[in-house]
Design a protein around this motif. Structure first.
Motif, PDB file in Angstrom:
ATOM      1  N   LYS A   1       0.805  -1.225   0.000  1.00  7.79           N
ATOM      2  CA  LYS A   1       0.000   0.000   0.000  1.00  7.79           C
ATOM      3  C   LYS A   1       0.837   1.274   0.000  1.00  7.79           C
ATOM      4  CE  LYS A   1      -4.008  -1.996   2.386  1.00  7.79           C
ATOM      5  NZ  LYS A   1      -4.884  -1.898   3.597  1.00  7.79           N
ATOM      6  N   ASN A   2       2.084   1.173   0.380  1.00  8.47           N
ATOM      7  CA  ASN A   2       2.892   2.386   0.536  1.00  8.47           C
ATOM      8  C   ASN A   2       4.278   2.204  -0.083  1.00  8.47           C
ATOM      9  OD1 ASN A   2       1.102   2.297   3.355  1.00  8.47           O
ATOM     10  ND2 ASN A   2       1.244   4.322   2.407  1.00  8.47           N
ATOM     11  N   SER A   3       4.328   2.289  -1.396  1.00 11.70           N
ATOM     12  CA  SER A   3       5.613   2.189  -2.081  1.00 11.70           C
ATOM     13  C   SER A   3       5.613   3.099  -3.305  1.00 11.70           C
ATOM     14  CB  SER A   3       5.904   0.745  -2.496  1.00 11.70           C
ATOM     15  OG  SER A   3       4.919   0.259  -3.379  1.00 11.70           O
ATOM     16  N   HIS A   4       6.820   3.500  -3.699  1.00 10.74           N
ATOM     17  CA  HIS A   4       6.918   4.398  -4.853  1.00 10.74           C
ATOM     18  C   HIS A   4       8.305   4.302  -5.466  1.00 10.74           C
ATOM     19  CE1 HIS A   4       5.623   7.771  -7.330  1.00 10.74           C
ATOM     20  NE2 HIS A   4       6.833   8.285  -7.185  1.00 10.74           N
ATOM     21  N   TYR A   5       8.340   4.274  -6.792  1.00  9.50           N
ATOM     22  CA  TYR A   5       9.611   4.321  -7.517  1.00  9.50           C
ATOM     23  C   TYR A   5       9.696   5.656  -8.243  1.00  9.50           C
ATOM     24  CZ  TYR A   5      13.636   2.995 -10.306  1.00  9.50           C
ATOM     25  OH  TYR A   5      14.887   2.951 -10.868  1.00  9.50           O
ATOM     26  N   MET A   6      10.712   6.429  -7.928  1.00 13.62           N
ATOM     27  CA  MET A   6      10.894   7.741  -8.548  1.00 13.62           C
ATOM     28  C   MET A   6      12.194   7.756  -9.334  1.00 13.62           C
ATOM     29  SD  MET A   6      10.725  11.561  -6.887  1.00 13.62           S
ATOM     30  CE  MET A   6       8.928  11.504  -6.970  1.00 13.62           C
ATOM     31  N   LYS A   7      12.096   8.191 -10.577  1.00 10.80           N
ATOM     32  CA  LYS A   7      13.256   8.210 -11.474  1.00 10.80           C
ATOM     33  C   LYS A   7      13.425   9.601 -12.063  1.00 10.80           C
ATOM     34  CE  LYS A   7      15.078   5.885 -15.620  1.00 10.80           C
ATOM     35  NZ  LYS A   7      14.828   4.804 -16.602  1.00 10.80           N
TER      36      LYS A   7
ATOM     37  N   ALA B   1      13.881   3.695  -4.952  1.00 10.26           N
ATOM     38  CA  ALA B   1      12.795   2.779  -4.623  1.00 10.26           C
ATOM     39  C   ALA B   1      12.509   2.919  -3.137  1.00 10.26           C
ATOM     40  CB  ALA B   1      13.189   1.344  -4.955  1.00 10.26           C
ATOM     41  N   ALA B   2      11.289   3.324  -2.793  1.00  7.48           N
ATOM     42  CA  ALA B   2      10.921   3.554  -1.395  1.00  7.48           C
ATOM     43  C   ALA B   2       9.685   2.742  -1.050  1.00  7.48           C
ATOM     44  CB  ALA B   2      10.651   5.035  -1.153  1.00  7.48           C
ATOM     45  N   ALA B   3       9.728   2.064   0.097  1.00 12.87           N
ATOM     46  CA  ALA B   3       8.582   1.268   0.551  1.00 12.87           C
ATOM     47  C   ALA B   3       8.458   1.392   2.055  1.00 12.87           C
ATOM     48  CB  ALA B   3       8.754  -0.191   0.139  1.00 12.87           C
ATOM     49  N   LEU B   4       7.224   1.572   2.522  1.00  9.75           N
ATOM     50  CA  LEU B   4       6.973   1.757   3.948  1.00  9.75           C
ATOM     51  C   LEU B   4       5.858   0.825   4.420  1.00  9.75           C
ATOM     52  CD1 LEU B   4       6.888   5.677   4.008  1.00  9.75           C
ATOM     53  CD2 LEU B   4       8.801   4.207   4.729  1.00  9.75           C
ATOM     54  N   ASN B   5       5.990   0.353   5.635  1.00  9.64           N
ATOM     55  CA  ASN B   5       4.925  -0.358   6.332  1.00  9.64           C
ATOM     56  C   ASN B   5       4.510   0.552   7.479  1.00  9.64           C
ATOM     57  OD1 ASN B   5       3.211  -2.062   7.683  1.00  9.64           O
ATOM     58  ND2 ASN B   5       4.803  -3.503   8.338  1.00  9.64           N
ATOM     59  N   LEU B   6       3.308   1.117   7.377  1.00  8.79           N
ATOM     60  CA  LEU B   6       2.861   2.125   8.331  1.00  8.79           C
ATOM     61  C   LEU B   6       1.824   1.579   9.300  1.00  8.79           C
ATOM     62  CD1 LEU B   6       2.407   5.171   5.894  1.00  8.79           C
ATOM     63  CD2 LEU B   6       4.367   4.658   7.354  1.00  8.79           C
ATOM     64  N   ASP B   7       1.956   1.999  10.552  1.00  4.98           N
ATOM     65  CA  ASP B   7       0.941   1.760  11.574  1.00  4.98           C
ATOM     66  C   ASP B   7       0.363   3.124  11.898  1.00  4.98           C
ATOM     67  OD1 ASP B   7      -0.670   1.013  13.632  1.00  4.98           O
ATOM     68  OD2 ASP B   7       0.942   0.389  14.981  1.00  4.98           O
ATOM     69  N   GLY B   8      -0.728   3.466  11.217  1.00  2.76           N
ATOM     70  CA  GLY B   8      -1.217   4.841  11.302  1.00  2.76           C
ATOM     71  C   GLY B   8      -0.234   5.751  10.585  1.00  2.76           C
ATOM     72  N   LYS B   9       0.415   6.647  11.340  1.00  3.87           N
ATOM     73  CA  LYS B   9       1.429   7.529  10.759  1.00  3.87           C
ATOM     74  C   LYS B   9       2.841   7.150  11.184  1.00  3.87           C
ATOM     75  CE  LYS B   9      -1.608  11.543  10.267  1.00  3.87           C
ATOM     76  NZ  LYS B   9      -1.788  12.998  10.587  1.00  3.87           N
ATOM     77  N   VAL B  10       2.963   6.046  11.920  1.00  2.00           N
ATOM     78  CA  VAL B  10       4.269   5.613  12.415  1.00  2.00           C
ATOM     79  C   VAL B  10       4.860   4.551  11.481  1.00  2.00           C
ATOM     80  CG1 VAL B  10       5.516   4.549  14.330  1.00  2.00           C
ATOM     81  CG2 VAL B  10       3.642   6.140  14.789  1.00  2.00           C
TER      82      VAL B  10
ATOM     83  N   ALA C   1      10.806  -0.087   6.768  1.00  2.00           N
ATOM     84  CA  ALA C   1      11.126   0.754   5.618  1.00  2.00           C
ATOM     85  C   ALA C   1      12.135   0.044   4.725  1.00  2.00           C
ATOM     86  CB  ALA C   1      11.689   2.098   6.078  1.00  2.00           C
ATOM     87  N   ARG C   2      12.011   0.304   3.421  1.00  2.00           N
ATOM     88  CA  ARG C   2      12.983  -0.182   2.458  1.00  2.00           C
ATOM     89  C   ARG C   2      13.351   0.975   1.522  1.00  2.00           C
ATOM     90  NH1 ARG C   2      12.741  -3.536   5.672  1.00  2.00           N
ATOM     91  NH2 ARG C   2      12.463  -5.795   5.457  1.00  2.00           N
ATOM     92  N   LEU C   3      14.649   1.142   1.309  1.00  4.28           N
ATOM     93  CA  LEU C   3      15.146   2.213   0.436  1.00  4.28           C
ATOM     94  C   LEU C   3      16.309   1.696  -0.397  1.00  4.28           C
ATOM     95  CD1 LEU C   3      15.346   5.433   2.673  1.00  4.28           C
ATOM     96  CD2 LEU C   3      13.927   5.135   0.635  1.00  4.28           C
ATOM     97  N   ALA C   4      16.301   2.041  -1.670  1.00  6.55           N
ATOM     98  CA  ALA C   4      17.429   1.726  -2.542  1.00  6.55           C
ATOM     99  C   ALA C   4      17.514   2.800  -3.615  1.00  6.55           C
ATOM    100  CB  ALA C   4      17.270   0.349  -3.169  1.00  6.55           C
ATOM    101  N   MET C   5      18.730   2.987  -4.138  1.00  7.72           N
ATOM    102  CA  MET C   5      18.956   4.012  -5.166  1.00  7.72           C
ATOM    103  C   MET C   5      19.536   3.390  -6.427  1.00  7.72           C
ATOM    104  SD  MET C   5      20.569   7.194  -2.958  1.00  7.72           S
ATOM    105  CE  MET C   5      20.275   8.430  -4.227  1.00  7.72           C
ATOM    106  N   GLY C   6      19.240   4.026  -7.551  1.00  3.99           N
ATOM    107  CA  GLY C   6      19.847   3.671  -8.829  1.00  3.99           C
ATOM    108  C   GLY C   6      20.536   4.895  -9.410  1.00  3.99           C
TER     109      GLY C   6
END
Length: 327
Positions: free
Chosen positions: A223-229, A244-253, A257-262
């Motif tokens: 539900k909370n991921s995004h790839y920005m190029k 590449a950014a991905a989050l697992n959120l509990d409300g706003k907390v 988290a997963r982060l990687a760069m190209g």
């Protein structure tokens, strides 16, 4: 014209054996990178082993993971219901790469095996340690706008070109490979390598091994991921910086988290320290900027790519904001 033998393999074992019986053979599937390299005399295999008949195109859910066959087309993976539902980050990354025509030919395994698009590597009149070990790195003092800011060496500062691989390293994927000694699994983060003193070696595959599939474990990032190029033009261009950014959120907390760069290193660049900094924090722009500062620690720019030191953290923040639905 380059002279070479051509052979078709119907099984993984036959393909591995065909490679083992030749000192300079290459697998070919879509050929979207290998054929270019052959045309430019960068590589000259004595044999091509066509692996398209091997049944390695399935995309399926099994035992808490999704398995993607090495011969699955990039376009099919990007559009597959399972991928869109469970790993939209991968779908977004694939759709950001190349062009629709190339995605319709390129395979997952081929995407992983593609070589750098560094212009010094592609021009045989220029020095390149990756193409010709010991000849020097023309990019070090040359035109290095597209080049790496992490993990470089005096031997090579080229970047890995894939978008797909940035998403896969963020998703903790595993690579299943087969060789003369059987099968083994390689964590995706360990599949590609930094240049060090052997920039000609792009990955950790052993001689005569073949990629069979990629496995992505189930996660809570759907539900909370995004790839920005960020690139020079809207399509069919390699990344200046991607995230590449991905989050697992509990409300706003942020629980995970997963982060990687190209576009910043010789391999897809995982940002584990920045991930740790996000856990337990609120999903706010301030939190994301603090993580972005951590992510860029150790970055080293060259003459023409210093802009990446500013662009990088800004792209990280924007990717996280999109993943958290703050924009």
């Amino acid at each position: 014209m380059i002279q070479f033998q051509y052979e078709r393999a119907a099984t993984t074992k036959a393909a591995v054996n065909a490679l083992a019986n030749s000192s300079n053979a290459k697998f070919i599937a879509g050929g979207t990178n290998l054929v270019d390299l052959m045309k430019r005399n960068i590589t000259a295999p004595t044999k091509l082993v066509d692996i398209n008949q091997i049944p390695l195109k399935d995309i399926q859910q099994q035992n808490g993971k999704i398995s993607i066959g090495a011969l699955a087309l990039n376009s099919r993976v990007a559009e597959h219901k399972l991928i869109i539902e469970k790993h939209p980050l991968l779908s977004q990354a694939l759709n950001a790469g190349a062009s629709p025509q190339i995605r319709n030919m390129a395979t997952v395994g081929g995407n992983m095996m593609q070589r750098t698009r560094c212009h010094y590597f592609y021009d045989t009149a220029l020095p390149c340690n990756k193409r010709e070990p010991g000849s020097g790195c023309g990019a070090l003092e040359g035109l290095n706008r597209m080049h790496a800011v992490f993990g470089t060496s005096e031997q090579c500062i080229a970047v890995h070109p894939s978008d797909m691989c940035v998403a896969l390293v963020a998703l903790d994927a595993t690579v299943l490979v087969a060789g003369p000694k059987g099968e083994r699994r390689i964590p995706f983060e360990e599949f590609h390598r930094l240049p060090g003193n052997q920039p000609e070696k792009d990955n950790t595959l052993q001689n005569n091994e073949m990629i069979v599939s990629v496995e992505i474990p189930d996660n809570a990032f759907g539900k909370n991921s995004h790839y920005m190029k960020v690139r020079d033009r809207a399509s069919y261009a390699f990344a200046l910086v991607s995230v590449a950014a991905a989050l697992n959120l509990d409300g706003k907390v942020i629980k995970e988290a997963r982060l990687a760069m190209g576009g910043v290193a010789h391999k897809p660049w995982r940002l584990k320290e920045a991930e740790k900094a996000l856990i337990g924090k609120p999903a706010t722009e301030e939190t994301f900027r603090q993580a972005a500062e951590i992510a860029m620690q150790g970055a080293k720019a060259f003459k023409y790519n210093a802009f990446k030191l500013k662009l990088g953290p800004n792209v990280i923040v924007e990717a996280l904001k999109n993943a958290a639905n703050l924009v």
